[in-house]
Design a protein around this motif. Structure first.
Motif, short mmCIF file in Angstrom:
data_model
loop_
_atom_site.label_atom_id
_atom_site.label_comp_id
_atom_site.label_asym_id
_atom_site.label_seq_id
_atom_site.Cartn_x
_atom_site.Cartn_y
_atom_site.Cartn_z
N MET A 1 0.85 -1.18 0.00
CA MET A 1 0.00 0.00 0.00
C MET A 1 0.90 1.25 0.00
SD MET A 1 -2.92 1.21 2.74
CE MET A 1 -3.79 -0.33 2.62
N THR A 2 0.61 2.17 -0.87
CA THR A 2 1.40 3.39 -1.02
C THR A 2 0.97 4.42 0.03
OG1 THR A 2 1.36 3.00 -3.40
CG2 THR A 2 2.12 5.15 -2.68
N SER A 3 1.94 5.13 0.59
CA SER A 3 1.60 6.19 1.54
C SER A 3 1.49 7.53 0.82
CB SER A 3 2.67 6.29 2.63
OG SER A 3 3.86 6.84 2.10
N VAL A 4 0.82 8.47 1.45
CA VAL A 4 0.69 9.82 0.89
C VAL A 4 2.06 10.39 0.55
CG1 VAL A 4 -0.01 12.20 1.43
CG2 VAL A 4 -1.51 10.30 2.06
N SER A 5 3.01 10.29 1.47
CA SER A 5 4.34 10.89 1.24
C SER A 5 5.09 10.21 0.09
CB SER A 5 5.17 10.88 2.52
OG SER A 5 5.39 9.57 2.98
N GLU A 6 4.80 8.94 -0.17
CA GLU A 6 5.47 8.25 -1.28
C GLU A 6 4.99 8.74 -2.65
OE1 GLU A 6 6.65 3.87 0.38
OE2 GLU A 6 4.50 4.28 0.10
N THR A 7 3.87 9.45 -2.68
CA THR A 7 3.36 9.97 -3.95
C THR A 7 3.84 11.39 -4.23
OG1 THR A 7 1.30 10.91 -3.06
CG2 THR A 7 1.27 8.57 -3.71
N ALA A 77 -0.76 12.65 -3.81
CA ALA A 77 -2.09 12.05 -3.71
C ALA A 77 -2.50 12.09 -2.25
CB ALA A 77 -2.07 10.63 -4.24
N TYR A 78 -3.79 12.40 -2.01
CA TYR A 78 -4.25 12.49 -0.62
C TYR A 78 -5.52 11.71 -0.33
CZ TYR A 78 -7.42 16.11 -2.37
OH TYR A 78 -8.38 16.80 -3.07
N ASP A 79 -6.18 11.20 -1.39
CA ASP A 79 -7.41 10.43 -1.16
C ASP A 79 -7.69 9.59 -2.40
OD1 ASP A 79 -9.56 9.52 0.32
OD2 ASP A 79 -10.82 11.27 -0.07
N THR A 80 -8.46 8.52 -2.22
CA THR A 80 -8.82 7.67 -3.35
C THR A 80 -10.29 7.33 -3.32
OG1 THR A 80 -8.28 5.68 -2.09
CG2 THR A 80 -6.54 6.57 -3.50
N GLY A 81 -10.80 6.98 -4.49
CA GLY A 81 -12.13 6.40 -4.64
C GLY A 81 -11.94 5.01 -5.19
N GLU A 132 3.22 12.86 9.28
CA GLU A 132 3.40 13.70 8.09
C GLU A 132 2.31 13.41 7.05
OE1 GLU A 132 6.58 14.53 4.45
OE2 GLU A 132 6.81 12.76 5.72
N CYS A 133 2.01 12.14 6.82
CA CYS A 133 0.97 11.77 5.85
C CYS A 133 -0.40 12.27 6.29
CB CYS A 133 0.92 10.26 5.67
SG CYS A 133 2.35 9.56 4.81
N ASP A 138 -4.89 15.89 5.68
CA ASP A 138 -5.83 16.79 6.36
C ASP A 138 -5.77 18.20 5.78
OD1 ASP A 138 -6.55 14.62 7.88
OD2 ASP A 138 -5.52 15.31 9.70
N GLU A 139 -4.57 18.67 5.47
CA GLU A 139 -4.39 20.00 4.86
C GLU A 139 -5.08 20.05 3.49
OE1 GLU A 139 -0.64 22.24 2.98
OE2 GLU A 139 -0.40 21.78 5.11
N ALA A 140 -4.91 19.02 2.70
CA ALA A 140 -5.54 18.98 1.38
C ALA A 140 -7.06 18.92 1.49
CB ALA A 140 -5.02 17.79 0.56
N LEU A 141 -7.57 18.07 2.38
CA LEU A 141 -9.01 17.97 2.55
C LEU A 141 -9.62 19.29 3.04
CD1 LEU A 141 -9.27 14.39 4.09
CD2 LEU A 141 -10.05 15.11 1.81
N ALA A 142 -8.93 19.98 3.95
CA ALA A 142 -9.42 21.26 4.46
C ALA A 142 -9.40 22.31 3.35
CB ALA A 142 -8.57 21.73 5.64
N GLY A 143 -8.35 22.33 2.56
CA GLY A 143 -8.25 23.28 1.46
C GLY A 143 -9.29 23.02 0.39
N GLU A 144 -9.57 21.77 0.15
CA GLU A 144 -10.57 21.39 -0.85
C GLU A 144 -11.96 21.84 -0.40
OE1 GLU A 144 -10.88 17.32 -3.24
OE2 GLU A 144 -11.66 17.14 -1.20
#
Length: 147
Positions: A1-7, A77-81, A132-133, A138-144
């Motif tokens: 499974m890939t982490s947010v920071s790895e992307t 990347a910060y979220d998936t569907g 960090e991830c 959370d920063e991306a979701l709040a900004g979105e």
């Protein structure tokens, strides 16, 4: 499974005369192209397959990137569907001599993972195990939500 920071991907483009508009600043179309390319790299790093752009939201040009400066594009990347990957893309202008940096653009892209026939494929959930991830997500979701 890939982490947010790895992307996380960071790329630079030096703004040359052929990249500019009538005001000697980076043409908006070029900036969007660079954002799309780097964002797709983050999505592909997670999906492990090709990804196509499905949506771009809140693309605001807050300040220009002058000719001769460097356009720094960062994405993760910060979220998936089921087959989609949400990617935050931020752009900065950077003085190549001093390293002085100033944000110019912040946007949210949605990419869809596809197979060789361009049909959507399922993607795994992103890992957000580290502090960090979680902060990046959370920063991306709040900004979105604020956009």
């Amino acid at each position: 499974m890939t982490s947010v920071s790895e992307t996380h991907i960071e790329n630079r483009e030096r703004v040359q005369p052929n990249d500019t508009n009538n005001h000697a600043t980076a043409h908006g179309g070029n900036v969007v192209k660079w954002m799309d390319e780097v964002g797709a790299m983050s999505a592909m790093r997670h999906a492990g397959t090709s990804c196509v752009t499905a949506h771009i939201s809140d693309l605001d040009f807050r300040r220009p990137v002058p000719q001769g400066d460097t356009c720094v594009i960062e994405s993760y990347a910060y979220d998936t569907g089921e087959s989609s990957i949400r990617v935050r893309v931020q752009v900065y202008r950077e003085n190549p001599r001093t390293g002085e940096r100033e944000q110019t653009t912040d946007s949210y892209f949605v990419f869809v993972a596809v197979d060789k026939n361009q049909s959507p494929v399922t993607v795994e959930t992103l890992s957000v195990g580290s502090q960090e991830c979680r902060e990046l997500r959370d920063e991306a979701l709040a900004g979105e939500r604020d956009s």
